[in-house]
Design a protein around this motif. Structure first.
Motif, mmCIF file in Angstrom:
data_model
loop_
_atom_site.group_PDB
_atom_site.id
_atom_site.type_symbol
_atom_site.label_atom_id
_atom_site.label_comp_id
_atom_site.label_asym_id
_atom_site.label_seq_id
_atom_site.Cartn_x
_atom_site.Cartn_y
_atom_site.Cartn_z
ATOM 1 N N ASP A 194 31.108 2.335 68.309
ATOM 2 C CA ASP A 194 30.530 1.101 67.784
ATOM 3 C C ASP A 194 29.938 0.267 68.912
ATOM 4 O OD1 ASP A 194 29.928 -1.082 66.151
ATOM 5 O OD2 ASP A 194 31.966 -1.876 66.235
ATOM 6 N N THR A 195 30.669 0.176 70.013
ATOM 7 C CA THR A 195 30.211 -0.592 71.172
ATOM 8 C C THR A 195 28.927 -0.014 71.748
ATOM 9 O OG1 THR A 195 32.451 -1.304 71.735
ATOM 10 C CG2 THR A 195 30.830 -1.289 73.523
ATOM 11 N N SER A 196 28.879 1.311 71.886
ATOM 12 C CA SER A 196 27.692 1.920 72.478
ATOM 13 C C SER A 196 26.489 1.871 71.537
ATOM 14 C CB SER A 196 28.001 3.362 72.892
ATOM 15 O OG SER A 196 28.830 3.363 74.037
ATOM 16 N N VAL A 197 26.720 1.946 70.233
ATOM 17 C CA VAL A 197 25.628 1.757 69.274
ATOM 18 C C VAL A 197 25.058 0.352 69.420
ATOM 19 C CG1 VAL A 197 25.079 1.548 66.820
ATOM 20 C CG2 VAL A 197 26.455 3.476 67.632
ATOM 21 N N TRP A 198 25.944 -0.623 69.504
ATOM 22 C CA TRP A 198 25.515 -2.021 69.685
ATOM 23 C C TRP A 198 24.744 -2.193 70.988
ATOM 24 C CZ3 TRP A 198 27.332 -5.206 73.670
ATOM 25 C CH2 TRP A 198 26.924 -6.556 73.602
ATOM 26 N N MET A 199 25.252 -1.663 72.100
ATOM 27 C CA MET A 199 24.580 -1.813 73.385
ATOM 28 C C MET A 199 23.230 -1.102 73.383
ATOM 29 S SD MET A 199 24.167 -3.076 76.293
ATOM 30 C CE MET A 199 25.654 -3.852 76.916
ATOM 31 N N ALA A 200 23.152 0.047 72.740
ATOM 32 C CA ALA A 200 21.865 0.740 72.641
ATOM 33 C C ALA A 200 20.830 -0.130 71.928
ATOM 34 C CB ALA A 200 22.043 2.071 71.911
ATOM 35 N N GLN A 201 21.276 -0.863 70.912
ATOM 36 C CA GLN A 201 20.375 -1.773 70.218
ATOM 37 C C GLN A 201 19.953 -2.923 71.126
ATOM 38 O OE1 GLN A 201 22.713 -2.729 66.780
ATOM 39 N NE2 GLN A 201 21.988 -0.953 65.609
ATOM 40 N N MET A 202 20.887 -3.417 71.949
ATOM 41 C CA MET A 202 20.555 -4.482 72.892
ATOM 42 C C MET A 202 19.521 -4.013 73.913
ATOM 43 S SD MET A 202 22.333 -7.141 71.968
ATOM 44 C CE MET A 202 22.061 -6.509 70.291
ATOM 45 N N LEU A 203 19.598 -2.741 74.291
ATOM 46 C CA LEU A 203 18.700 -2.191 75.297
ATOM 47 C C LEU A 203 17.414 -1.632 74.690
ATOM 48 C CD1 LEU A 203 21.305 -0.329 77.548
ATOM 49 C CD2 LEU A 203 20.287 -2.590 77.936
ATOM 50 N N GLY A 204 17.407 -1.469 73.372
ATOM 51 C CA GLY A 204 16.202 -1.024 72.698
ATOM 52 C C GLY A 204 15.923 0.457 72.773
ATOM 53 N N ARG A 205 16.980 1.253 72.919
ATOM 54 C CA ARG A 205 16.796 2.703 72.937
ATOM 55 C C ARG A 205 18.092 3.376 72.521
ATOM 56 N NH1 ARG A 205 17.407 1.350 78.340
ATOM 57 N NH2 ARG A 205 19.149 2.388 79.397
ATOM 58 N N PRO A 206 18.032 4.616 72.024
ATOM 59 C CA PRO A 206 19.249 5.291 71.576
ATOM 60 C C PRO A 206 20.152 5.675 72.742
ATOM 61 C CG PRO A 206 17.377 6.774 71.469
ATOM 62 C CD PRO A 206 16.817 5.420 71.780
ATOM 63 N N SER A 207 21.424 5.794 72.450
ATOM 64 C CA SER A 207 22.391 6.244 73.456
ATOM 65 C C SER A 207 22.175 7.717 73.762
ATOM 66 C CB SER A 207 23.816 6.027 72.944
ATOM 67 O OG SER A 207 24.744 6.710 73.765
ATOM 68 N N PRO A 208 22.256 8.108 75.046
ATOM 69 C CA PRO A 208 22.149 9.534 75.365
ATOM 70 C C PRO A 208 23.424 10.331 75.095
ATOM 71 C CG PRO A 208 22.386 8.244 77.375
ATOM 72 C CD PRO A 208 22.247 7.263 76.247
ATOM 73 N N SER A 209 24.524 9.647 74.767
ATOM 74 C CA SER A 209 25.786 10.354 74.505
ATOM 75 C C SER A 209 25.684 11.196 73.244
ATOM 76 C CB SER A 209 26.926 9.345 74.351
ATOM 77 O OG SER A 209 28.048 9.947 73.747
ATOM 78 N N ARG A 210 26.034 12.470 73.363
ATOM 79 C CA ARG A 210 25.998 13.343 72.192
ATOM 80 C C ARG A 210 27.010 12.907 71.145
ATOM 81 N NH1 ARG A 210 24.955 16.732 76.558
ATOM 82 N NH2 ARG A 210 23.122 18.078 76.341
ATOM 83 N N VAL A 211 28.185 12.475 71.580
ATOM 84 C CA VAL A 211 29.219 12.052 70.635
ATOM 85 C C VAL A 211 28.795 10.778 69.915
ATOM 86 C CG1 VAL A 211 31.593 11.187 70.434
ATOM 87 C CG2 VAL A 211 31.115 13.239 71.800
ATOM 88 N N VAL A 212 28.193 9.848 70.627
ATOM 89 C CA VAL A 212 27.702 8.633 69.969
ATOM 90 C C VAL A 212 26.682 9.001 68.909
ATOM 91 C CG1 VAL A 212 26.377 6.514 70.281
ATOM 92 C CG2 VAL A 212 28.189 7.095 71.897
ATOM 93 N N ARG A 213 25.767 9.869 69.255
ATOM 94 C CA ARG A 213 24.728 10.253 68.296
ATOM 95 C C ARG A 213 25.313 10.972 67.085
ATOM 96 N NH1 ARG A 213 19.441 12.278 71.788
ATOM 97 N NH2 ARG A 213 19.217 10.391 73.046
ATOM 98 N N ALA A 214 26.288 11.839 67.318
ATOM 99 C CA ALA A 214 26.885 12.590 66.208
ATOM 100 C C ALA A 214 27.665 11.693 65.278
ATOM 101 C CB ALA A 214 27.785 13.690 66.766
ATOM 102 N N LEU A 215 28.417 10.747 65.820
ATOM 103 C CA LEU A 215 29.291 9.914 64.996
ATOM 104 C C LEU A 215 28.576 8.733 64.396
ATOM 105 C CD1 LEU A 215 32.636 9.959 67.019
ATOM 106 C CD2 LEU A 215 31.870 11.476 65.195
ATOM 107 N N ALA A 216 27.539 8.248 65.080
ATOM 108 C CA ALA A 216 26.794 7.103 64.549
ATOM 109 C C ALA A 216 25.840 7.526 63.445
ATOM 110 C CB ALA A 216 26.021 6.412 65.666
ATOM 111 N N ASP A 217 25.424 8.791 63.449
ATOM 112 C CA ASP A 217 24.519 9.309 62.428
ATOM 113 C C ASP A 217 24.999 10.703 62.022
ATOM 114 O OD1 ASP A 217 22.454 9.708 60.705
ATOM 115 O OD2 ASP A 217 20.943 10.124 62.249
#
Length: 318
Positions: free
Chosen positions: A293-316
């Motif tokens: 959740d934190t990294s999804v939020w920070m990615a939005q603050m930075l204006g780009r998706p997180s490069p973490s594979r786990v973040v990408r898998a769990l967020a979508d």
């Protein structure tokens, strides 16, 4: 600010493996090493909330910022302001990077209890990063470490370019061991071995740890800091864990790299590390959905998706 939520994921099946630590300390570097590489400046309020969210996720070591001169790392020019605004959670350590005695003065004034210095295993990177020779960097750090220890602060020593240097090429493990020993003798309680350009492989990790042990620096004094440039960060981490290393540096969402080494891409993502540790049954204290959740939020603050594979898998998950 509304907080986006991530559903509870199906966690990995727990299958312990022999010869691994029961518990690992995750040394979270996202707020410092992660954000220092940004092209723009992240507002102090966002940084404070980032650190608050990381603490809420269960991380207990959060490298907060750096007192490097703003000319060199303008993204962290707000270090004093950040530390003044920081909500220091109980049981959470907030180390800061200090390059010299002036930086230490600022850290002491801010009430910091844990500092880190940043040395190089190679001559060329020492000159490019610190404007010092290999030997001169240690002469610069010696009074910093001595004063910090005298003031009751804990001191960590980073050693960069431990597995390869973009200007010098291969780095001899004995050279890394010698740099690590000099920092330990100076008073550093922990040494973080950095694969700054991400070229290491598991056998190489064994060789570096062997050299450190031969030179008198055991795994109890070592942490590892891997970059994922060639997709080796997790495999290298597992190799280090099998050797008894129990502190692993990682960056939430895989943020960061090194502003002085153009071939360095992001750090090992904390979420990717947590997924592996969960699957191995190794304790670490971090709640993965909150961290995602934190990294999804920070990615939005930075204006780009997180490069973490786990973040990408769990967020979508679809």
């Amino acid at each position: 600010m509304n907080r986006e939520t991530v559903p509870e994921p199906a966690l990995p099946m727990v299958v312990p493996a022999g010869g691994l630590p029961e518990r690992v300390t995750i040394y979270e570097v996202g707020a410092r090493d992660g954000l220092q590489n940004e092209s723009g400046t992240v507002p102090v309020g966002v940084k404070v909330e980032f650190l608050d969210r990381l603490a809420a996720a269960g991380l207990r070591v959060l490298e907060a910022t750096s007192f490097v001169h703003p000319r060199w790392v303008p993204q962290l020019a707000d270090a004093t302001e950040l530390l003044a605004a920081l909500h220091r959670a109980d049981g959470v350590d907030y180390p800061v990077l200090v390059p010299n005695e002036r930086g230490l003065d600022r850290a002491l004034h801010a009430g910091v209890a844990h500092v880190a210095i940043f040395a190089s295993a190679t001559e060329t990177f020492a000159r490019r990063n610190l404007n010092r020779s290999l030997d001169e960097q240690f002469a610069m750090f010696e009074p910093v470490v001595r004063r910090a220890v005298e003031e009751g602060l804990r001191v960590r020593g980073y050693v960069s370019m431990c597995f390869g240097d973009p200007w010098e090429g291969a780095v001899a493990p004995a050279q890394v061991a010698a740099a690590s020993r000099r920092l330990v003798e100076m008073g550093c309680e922990q040494i973080s071995l950095g694969d700054t350009i991400g070229v290491g492989t598991p056998g190489h990790v064994d060789a570096v740890l062997d050299a450190c042990a031969t030179d008198g620096t055991g795994v109890d004094r070592l942490a590892v800091h891997f970059h994922d440039t060639y997709g080796q960060a997790l495999s290298n981490t597992l190799a280090a864990l099998r050797r008894g290393v129990t502190t692993v540096d990682a960056s939430a969402g895989g943020l960061g790299g090194c502003p002085y080494a153009e071939s360095a891409t992001g750090n090992l993502a904390t979420e990717d590390l947590v997924w592996m540790l969960d699957g191995l049954g190794i304790e670490h204290g971090v709640h993965l959905p909150t961290l995602v959740d934190t990294s999804v939020w920070m990615a939005q603050m930075l204006g780009r998706p997180s490069p973490s594979r786990v973040v990408r898998a769990l967020a979508d998950p679809a």
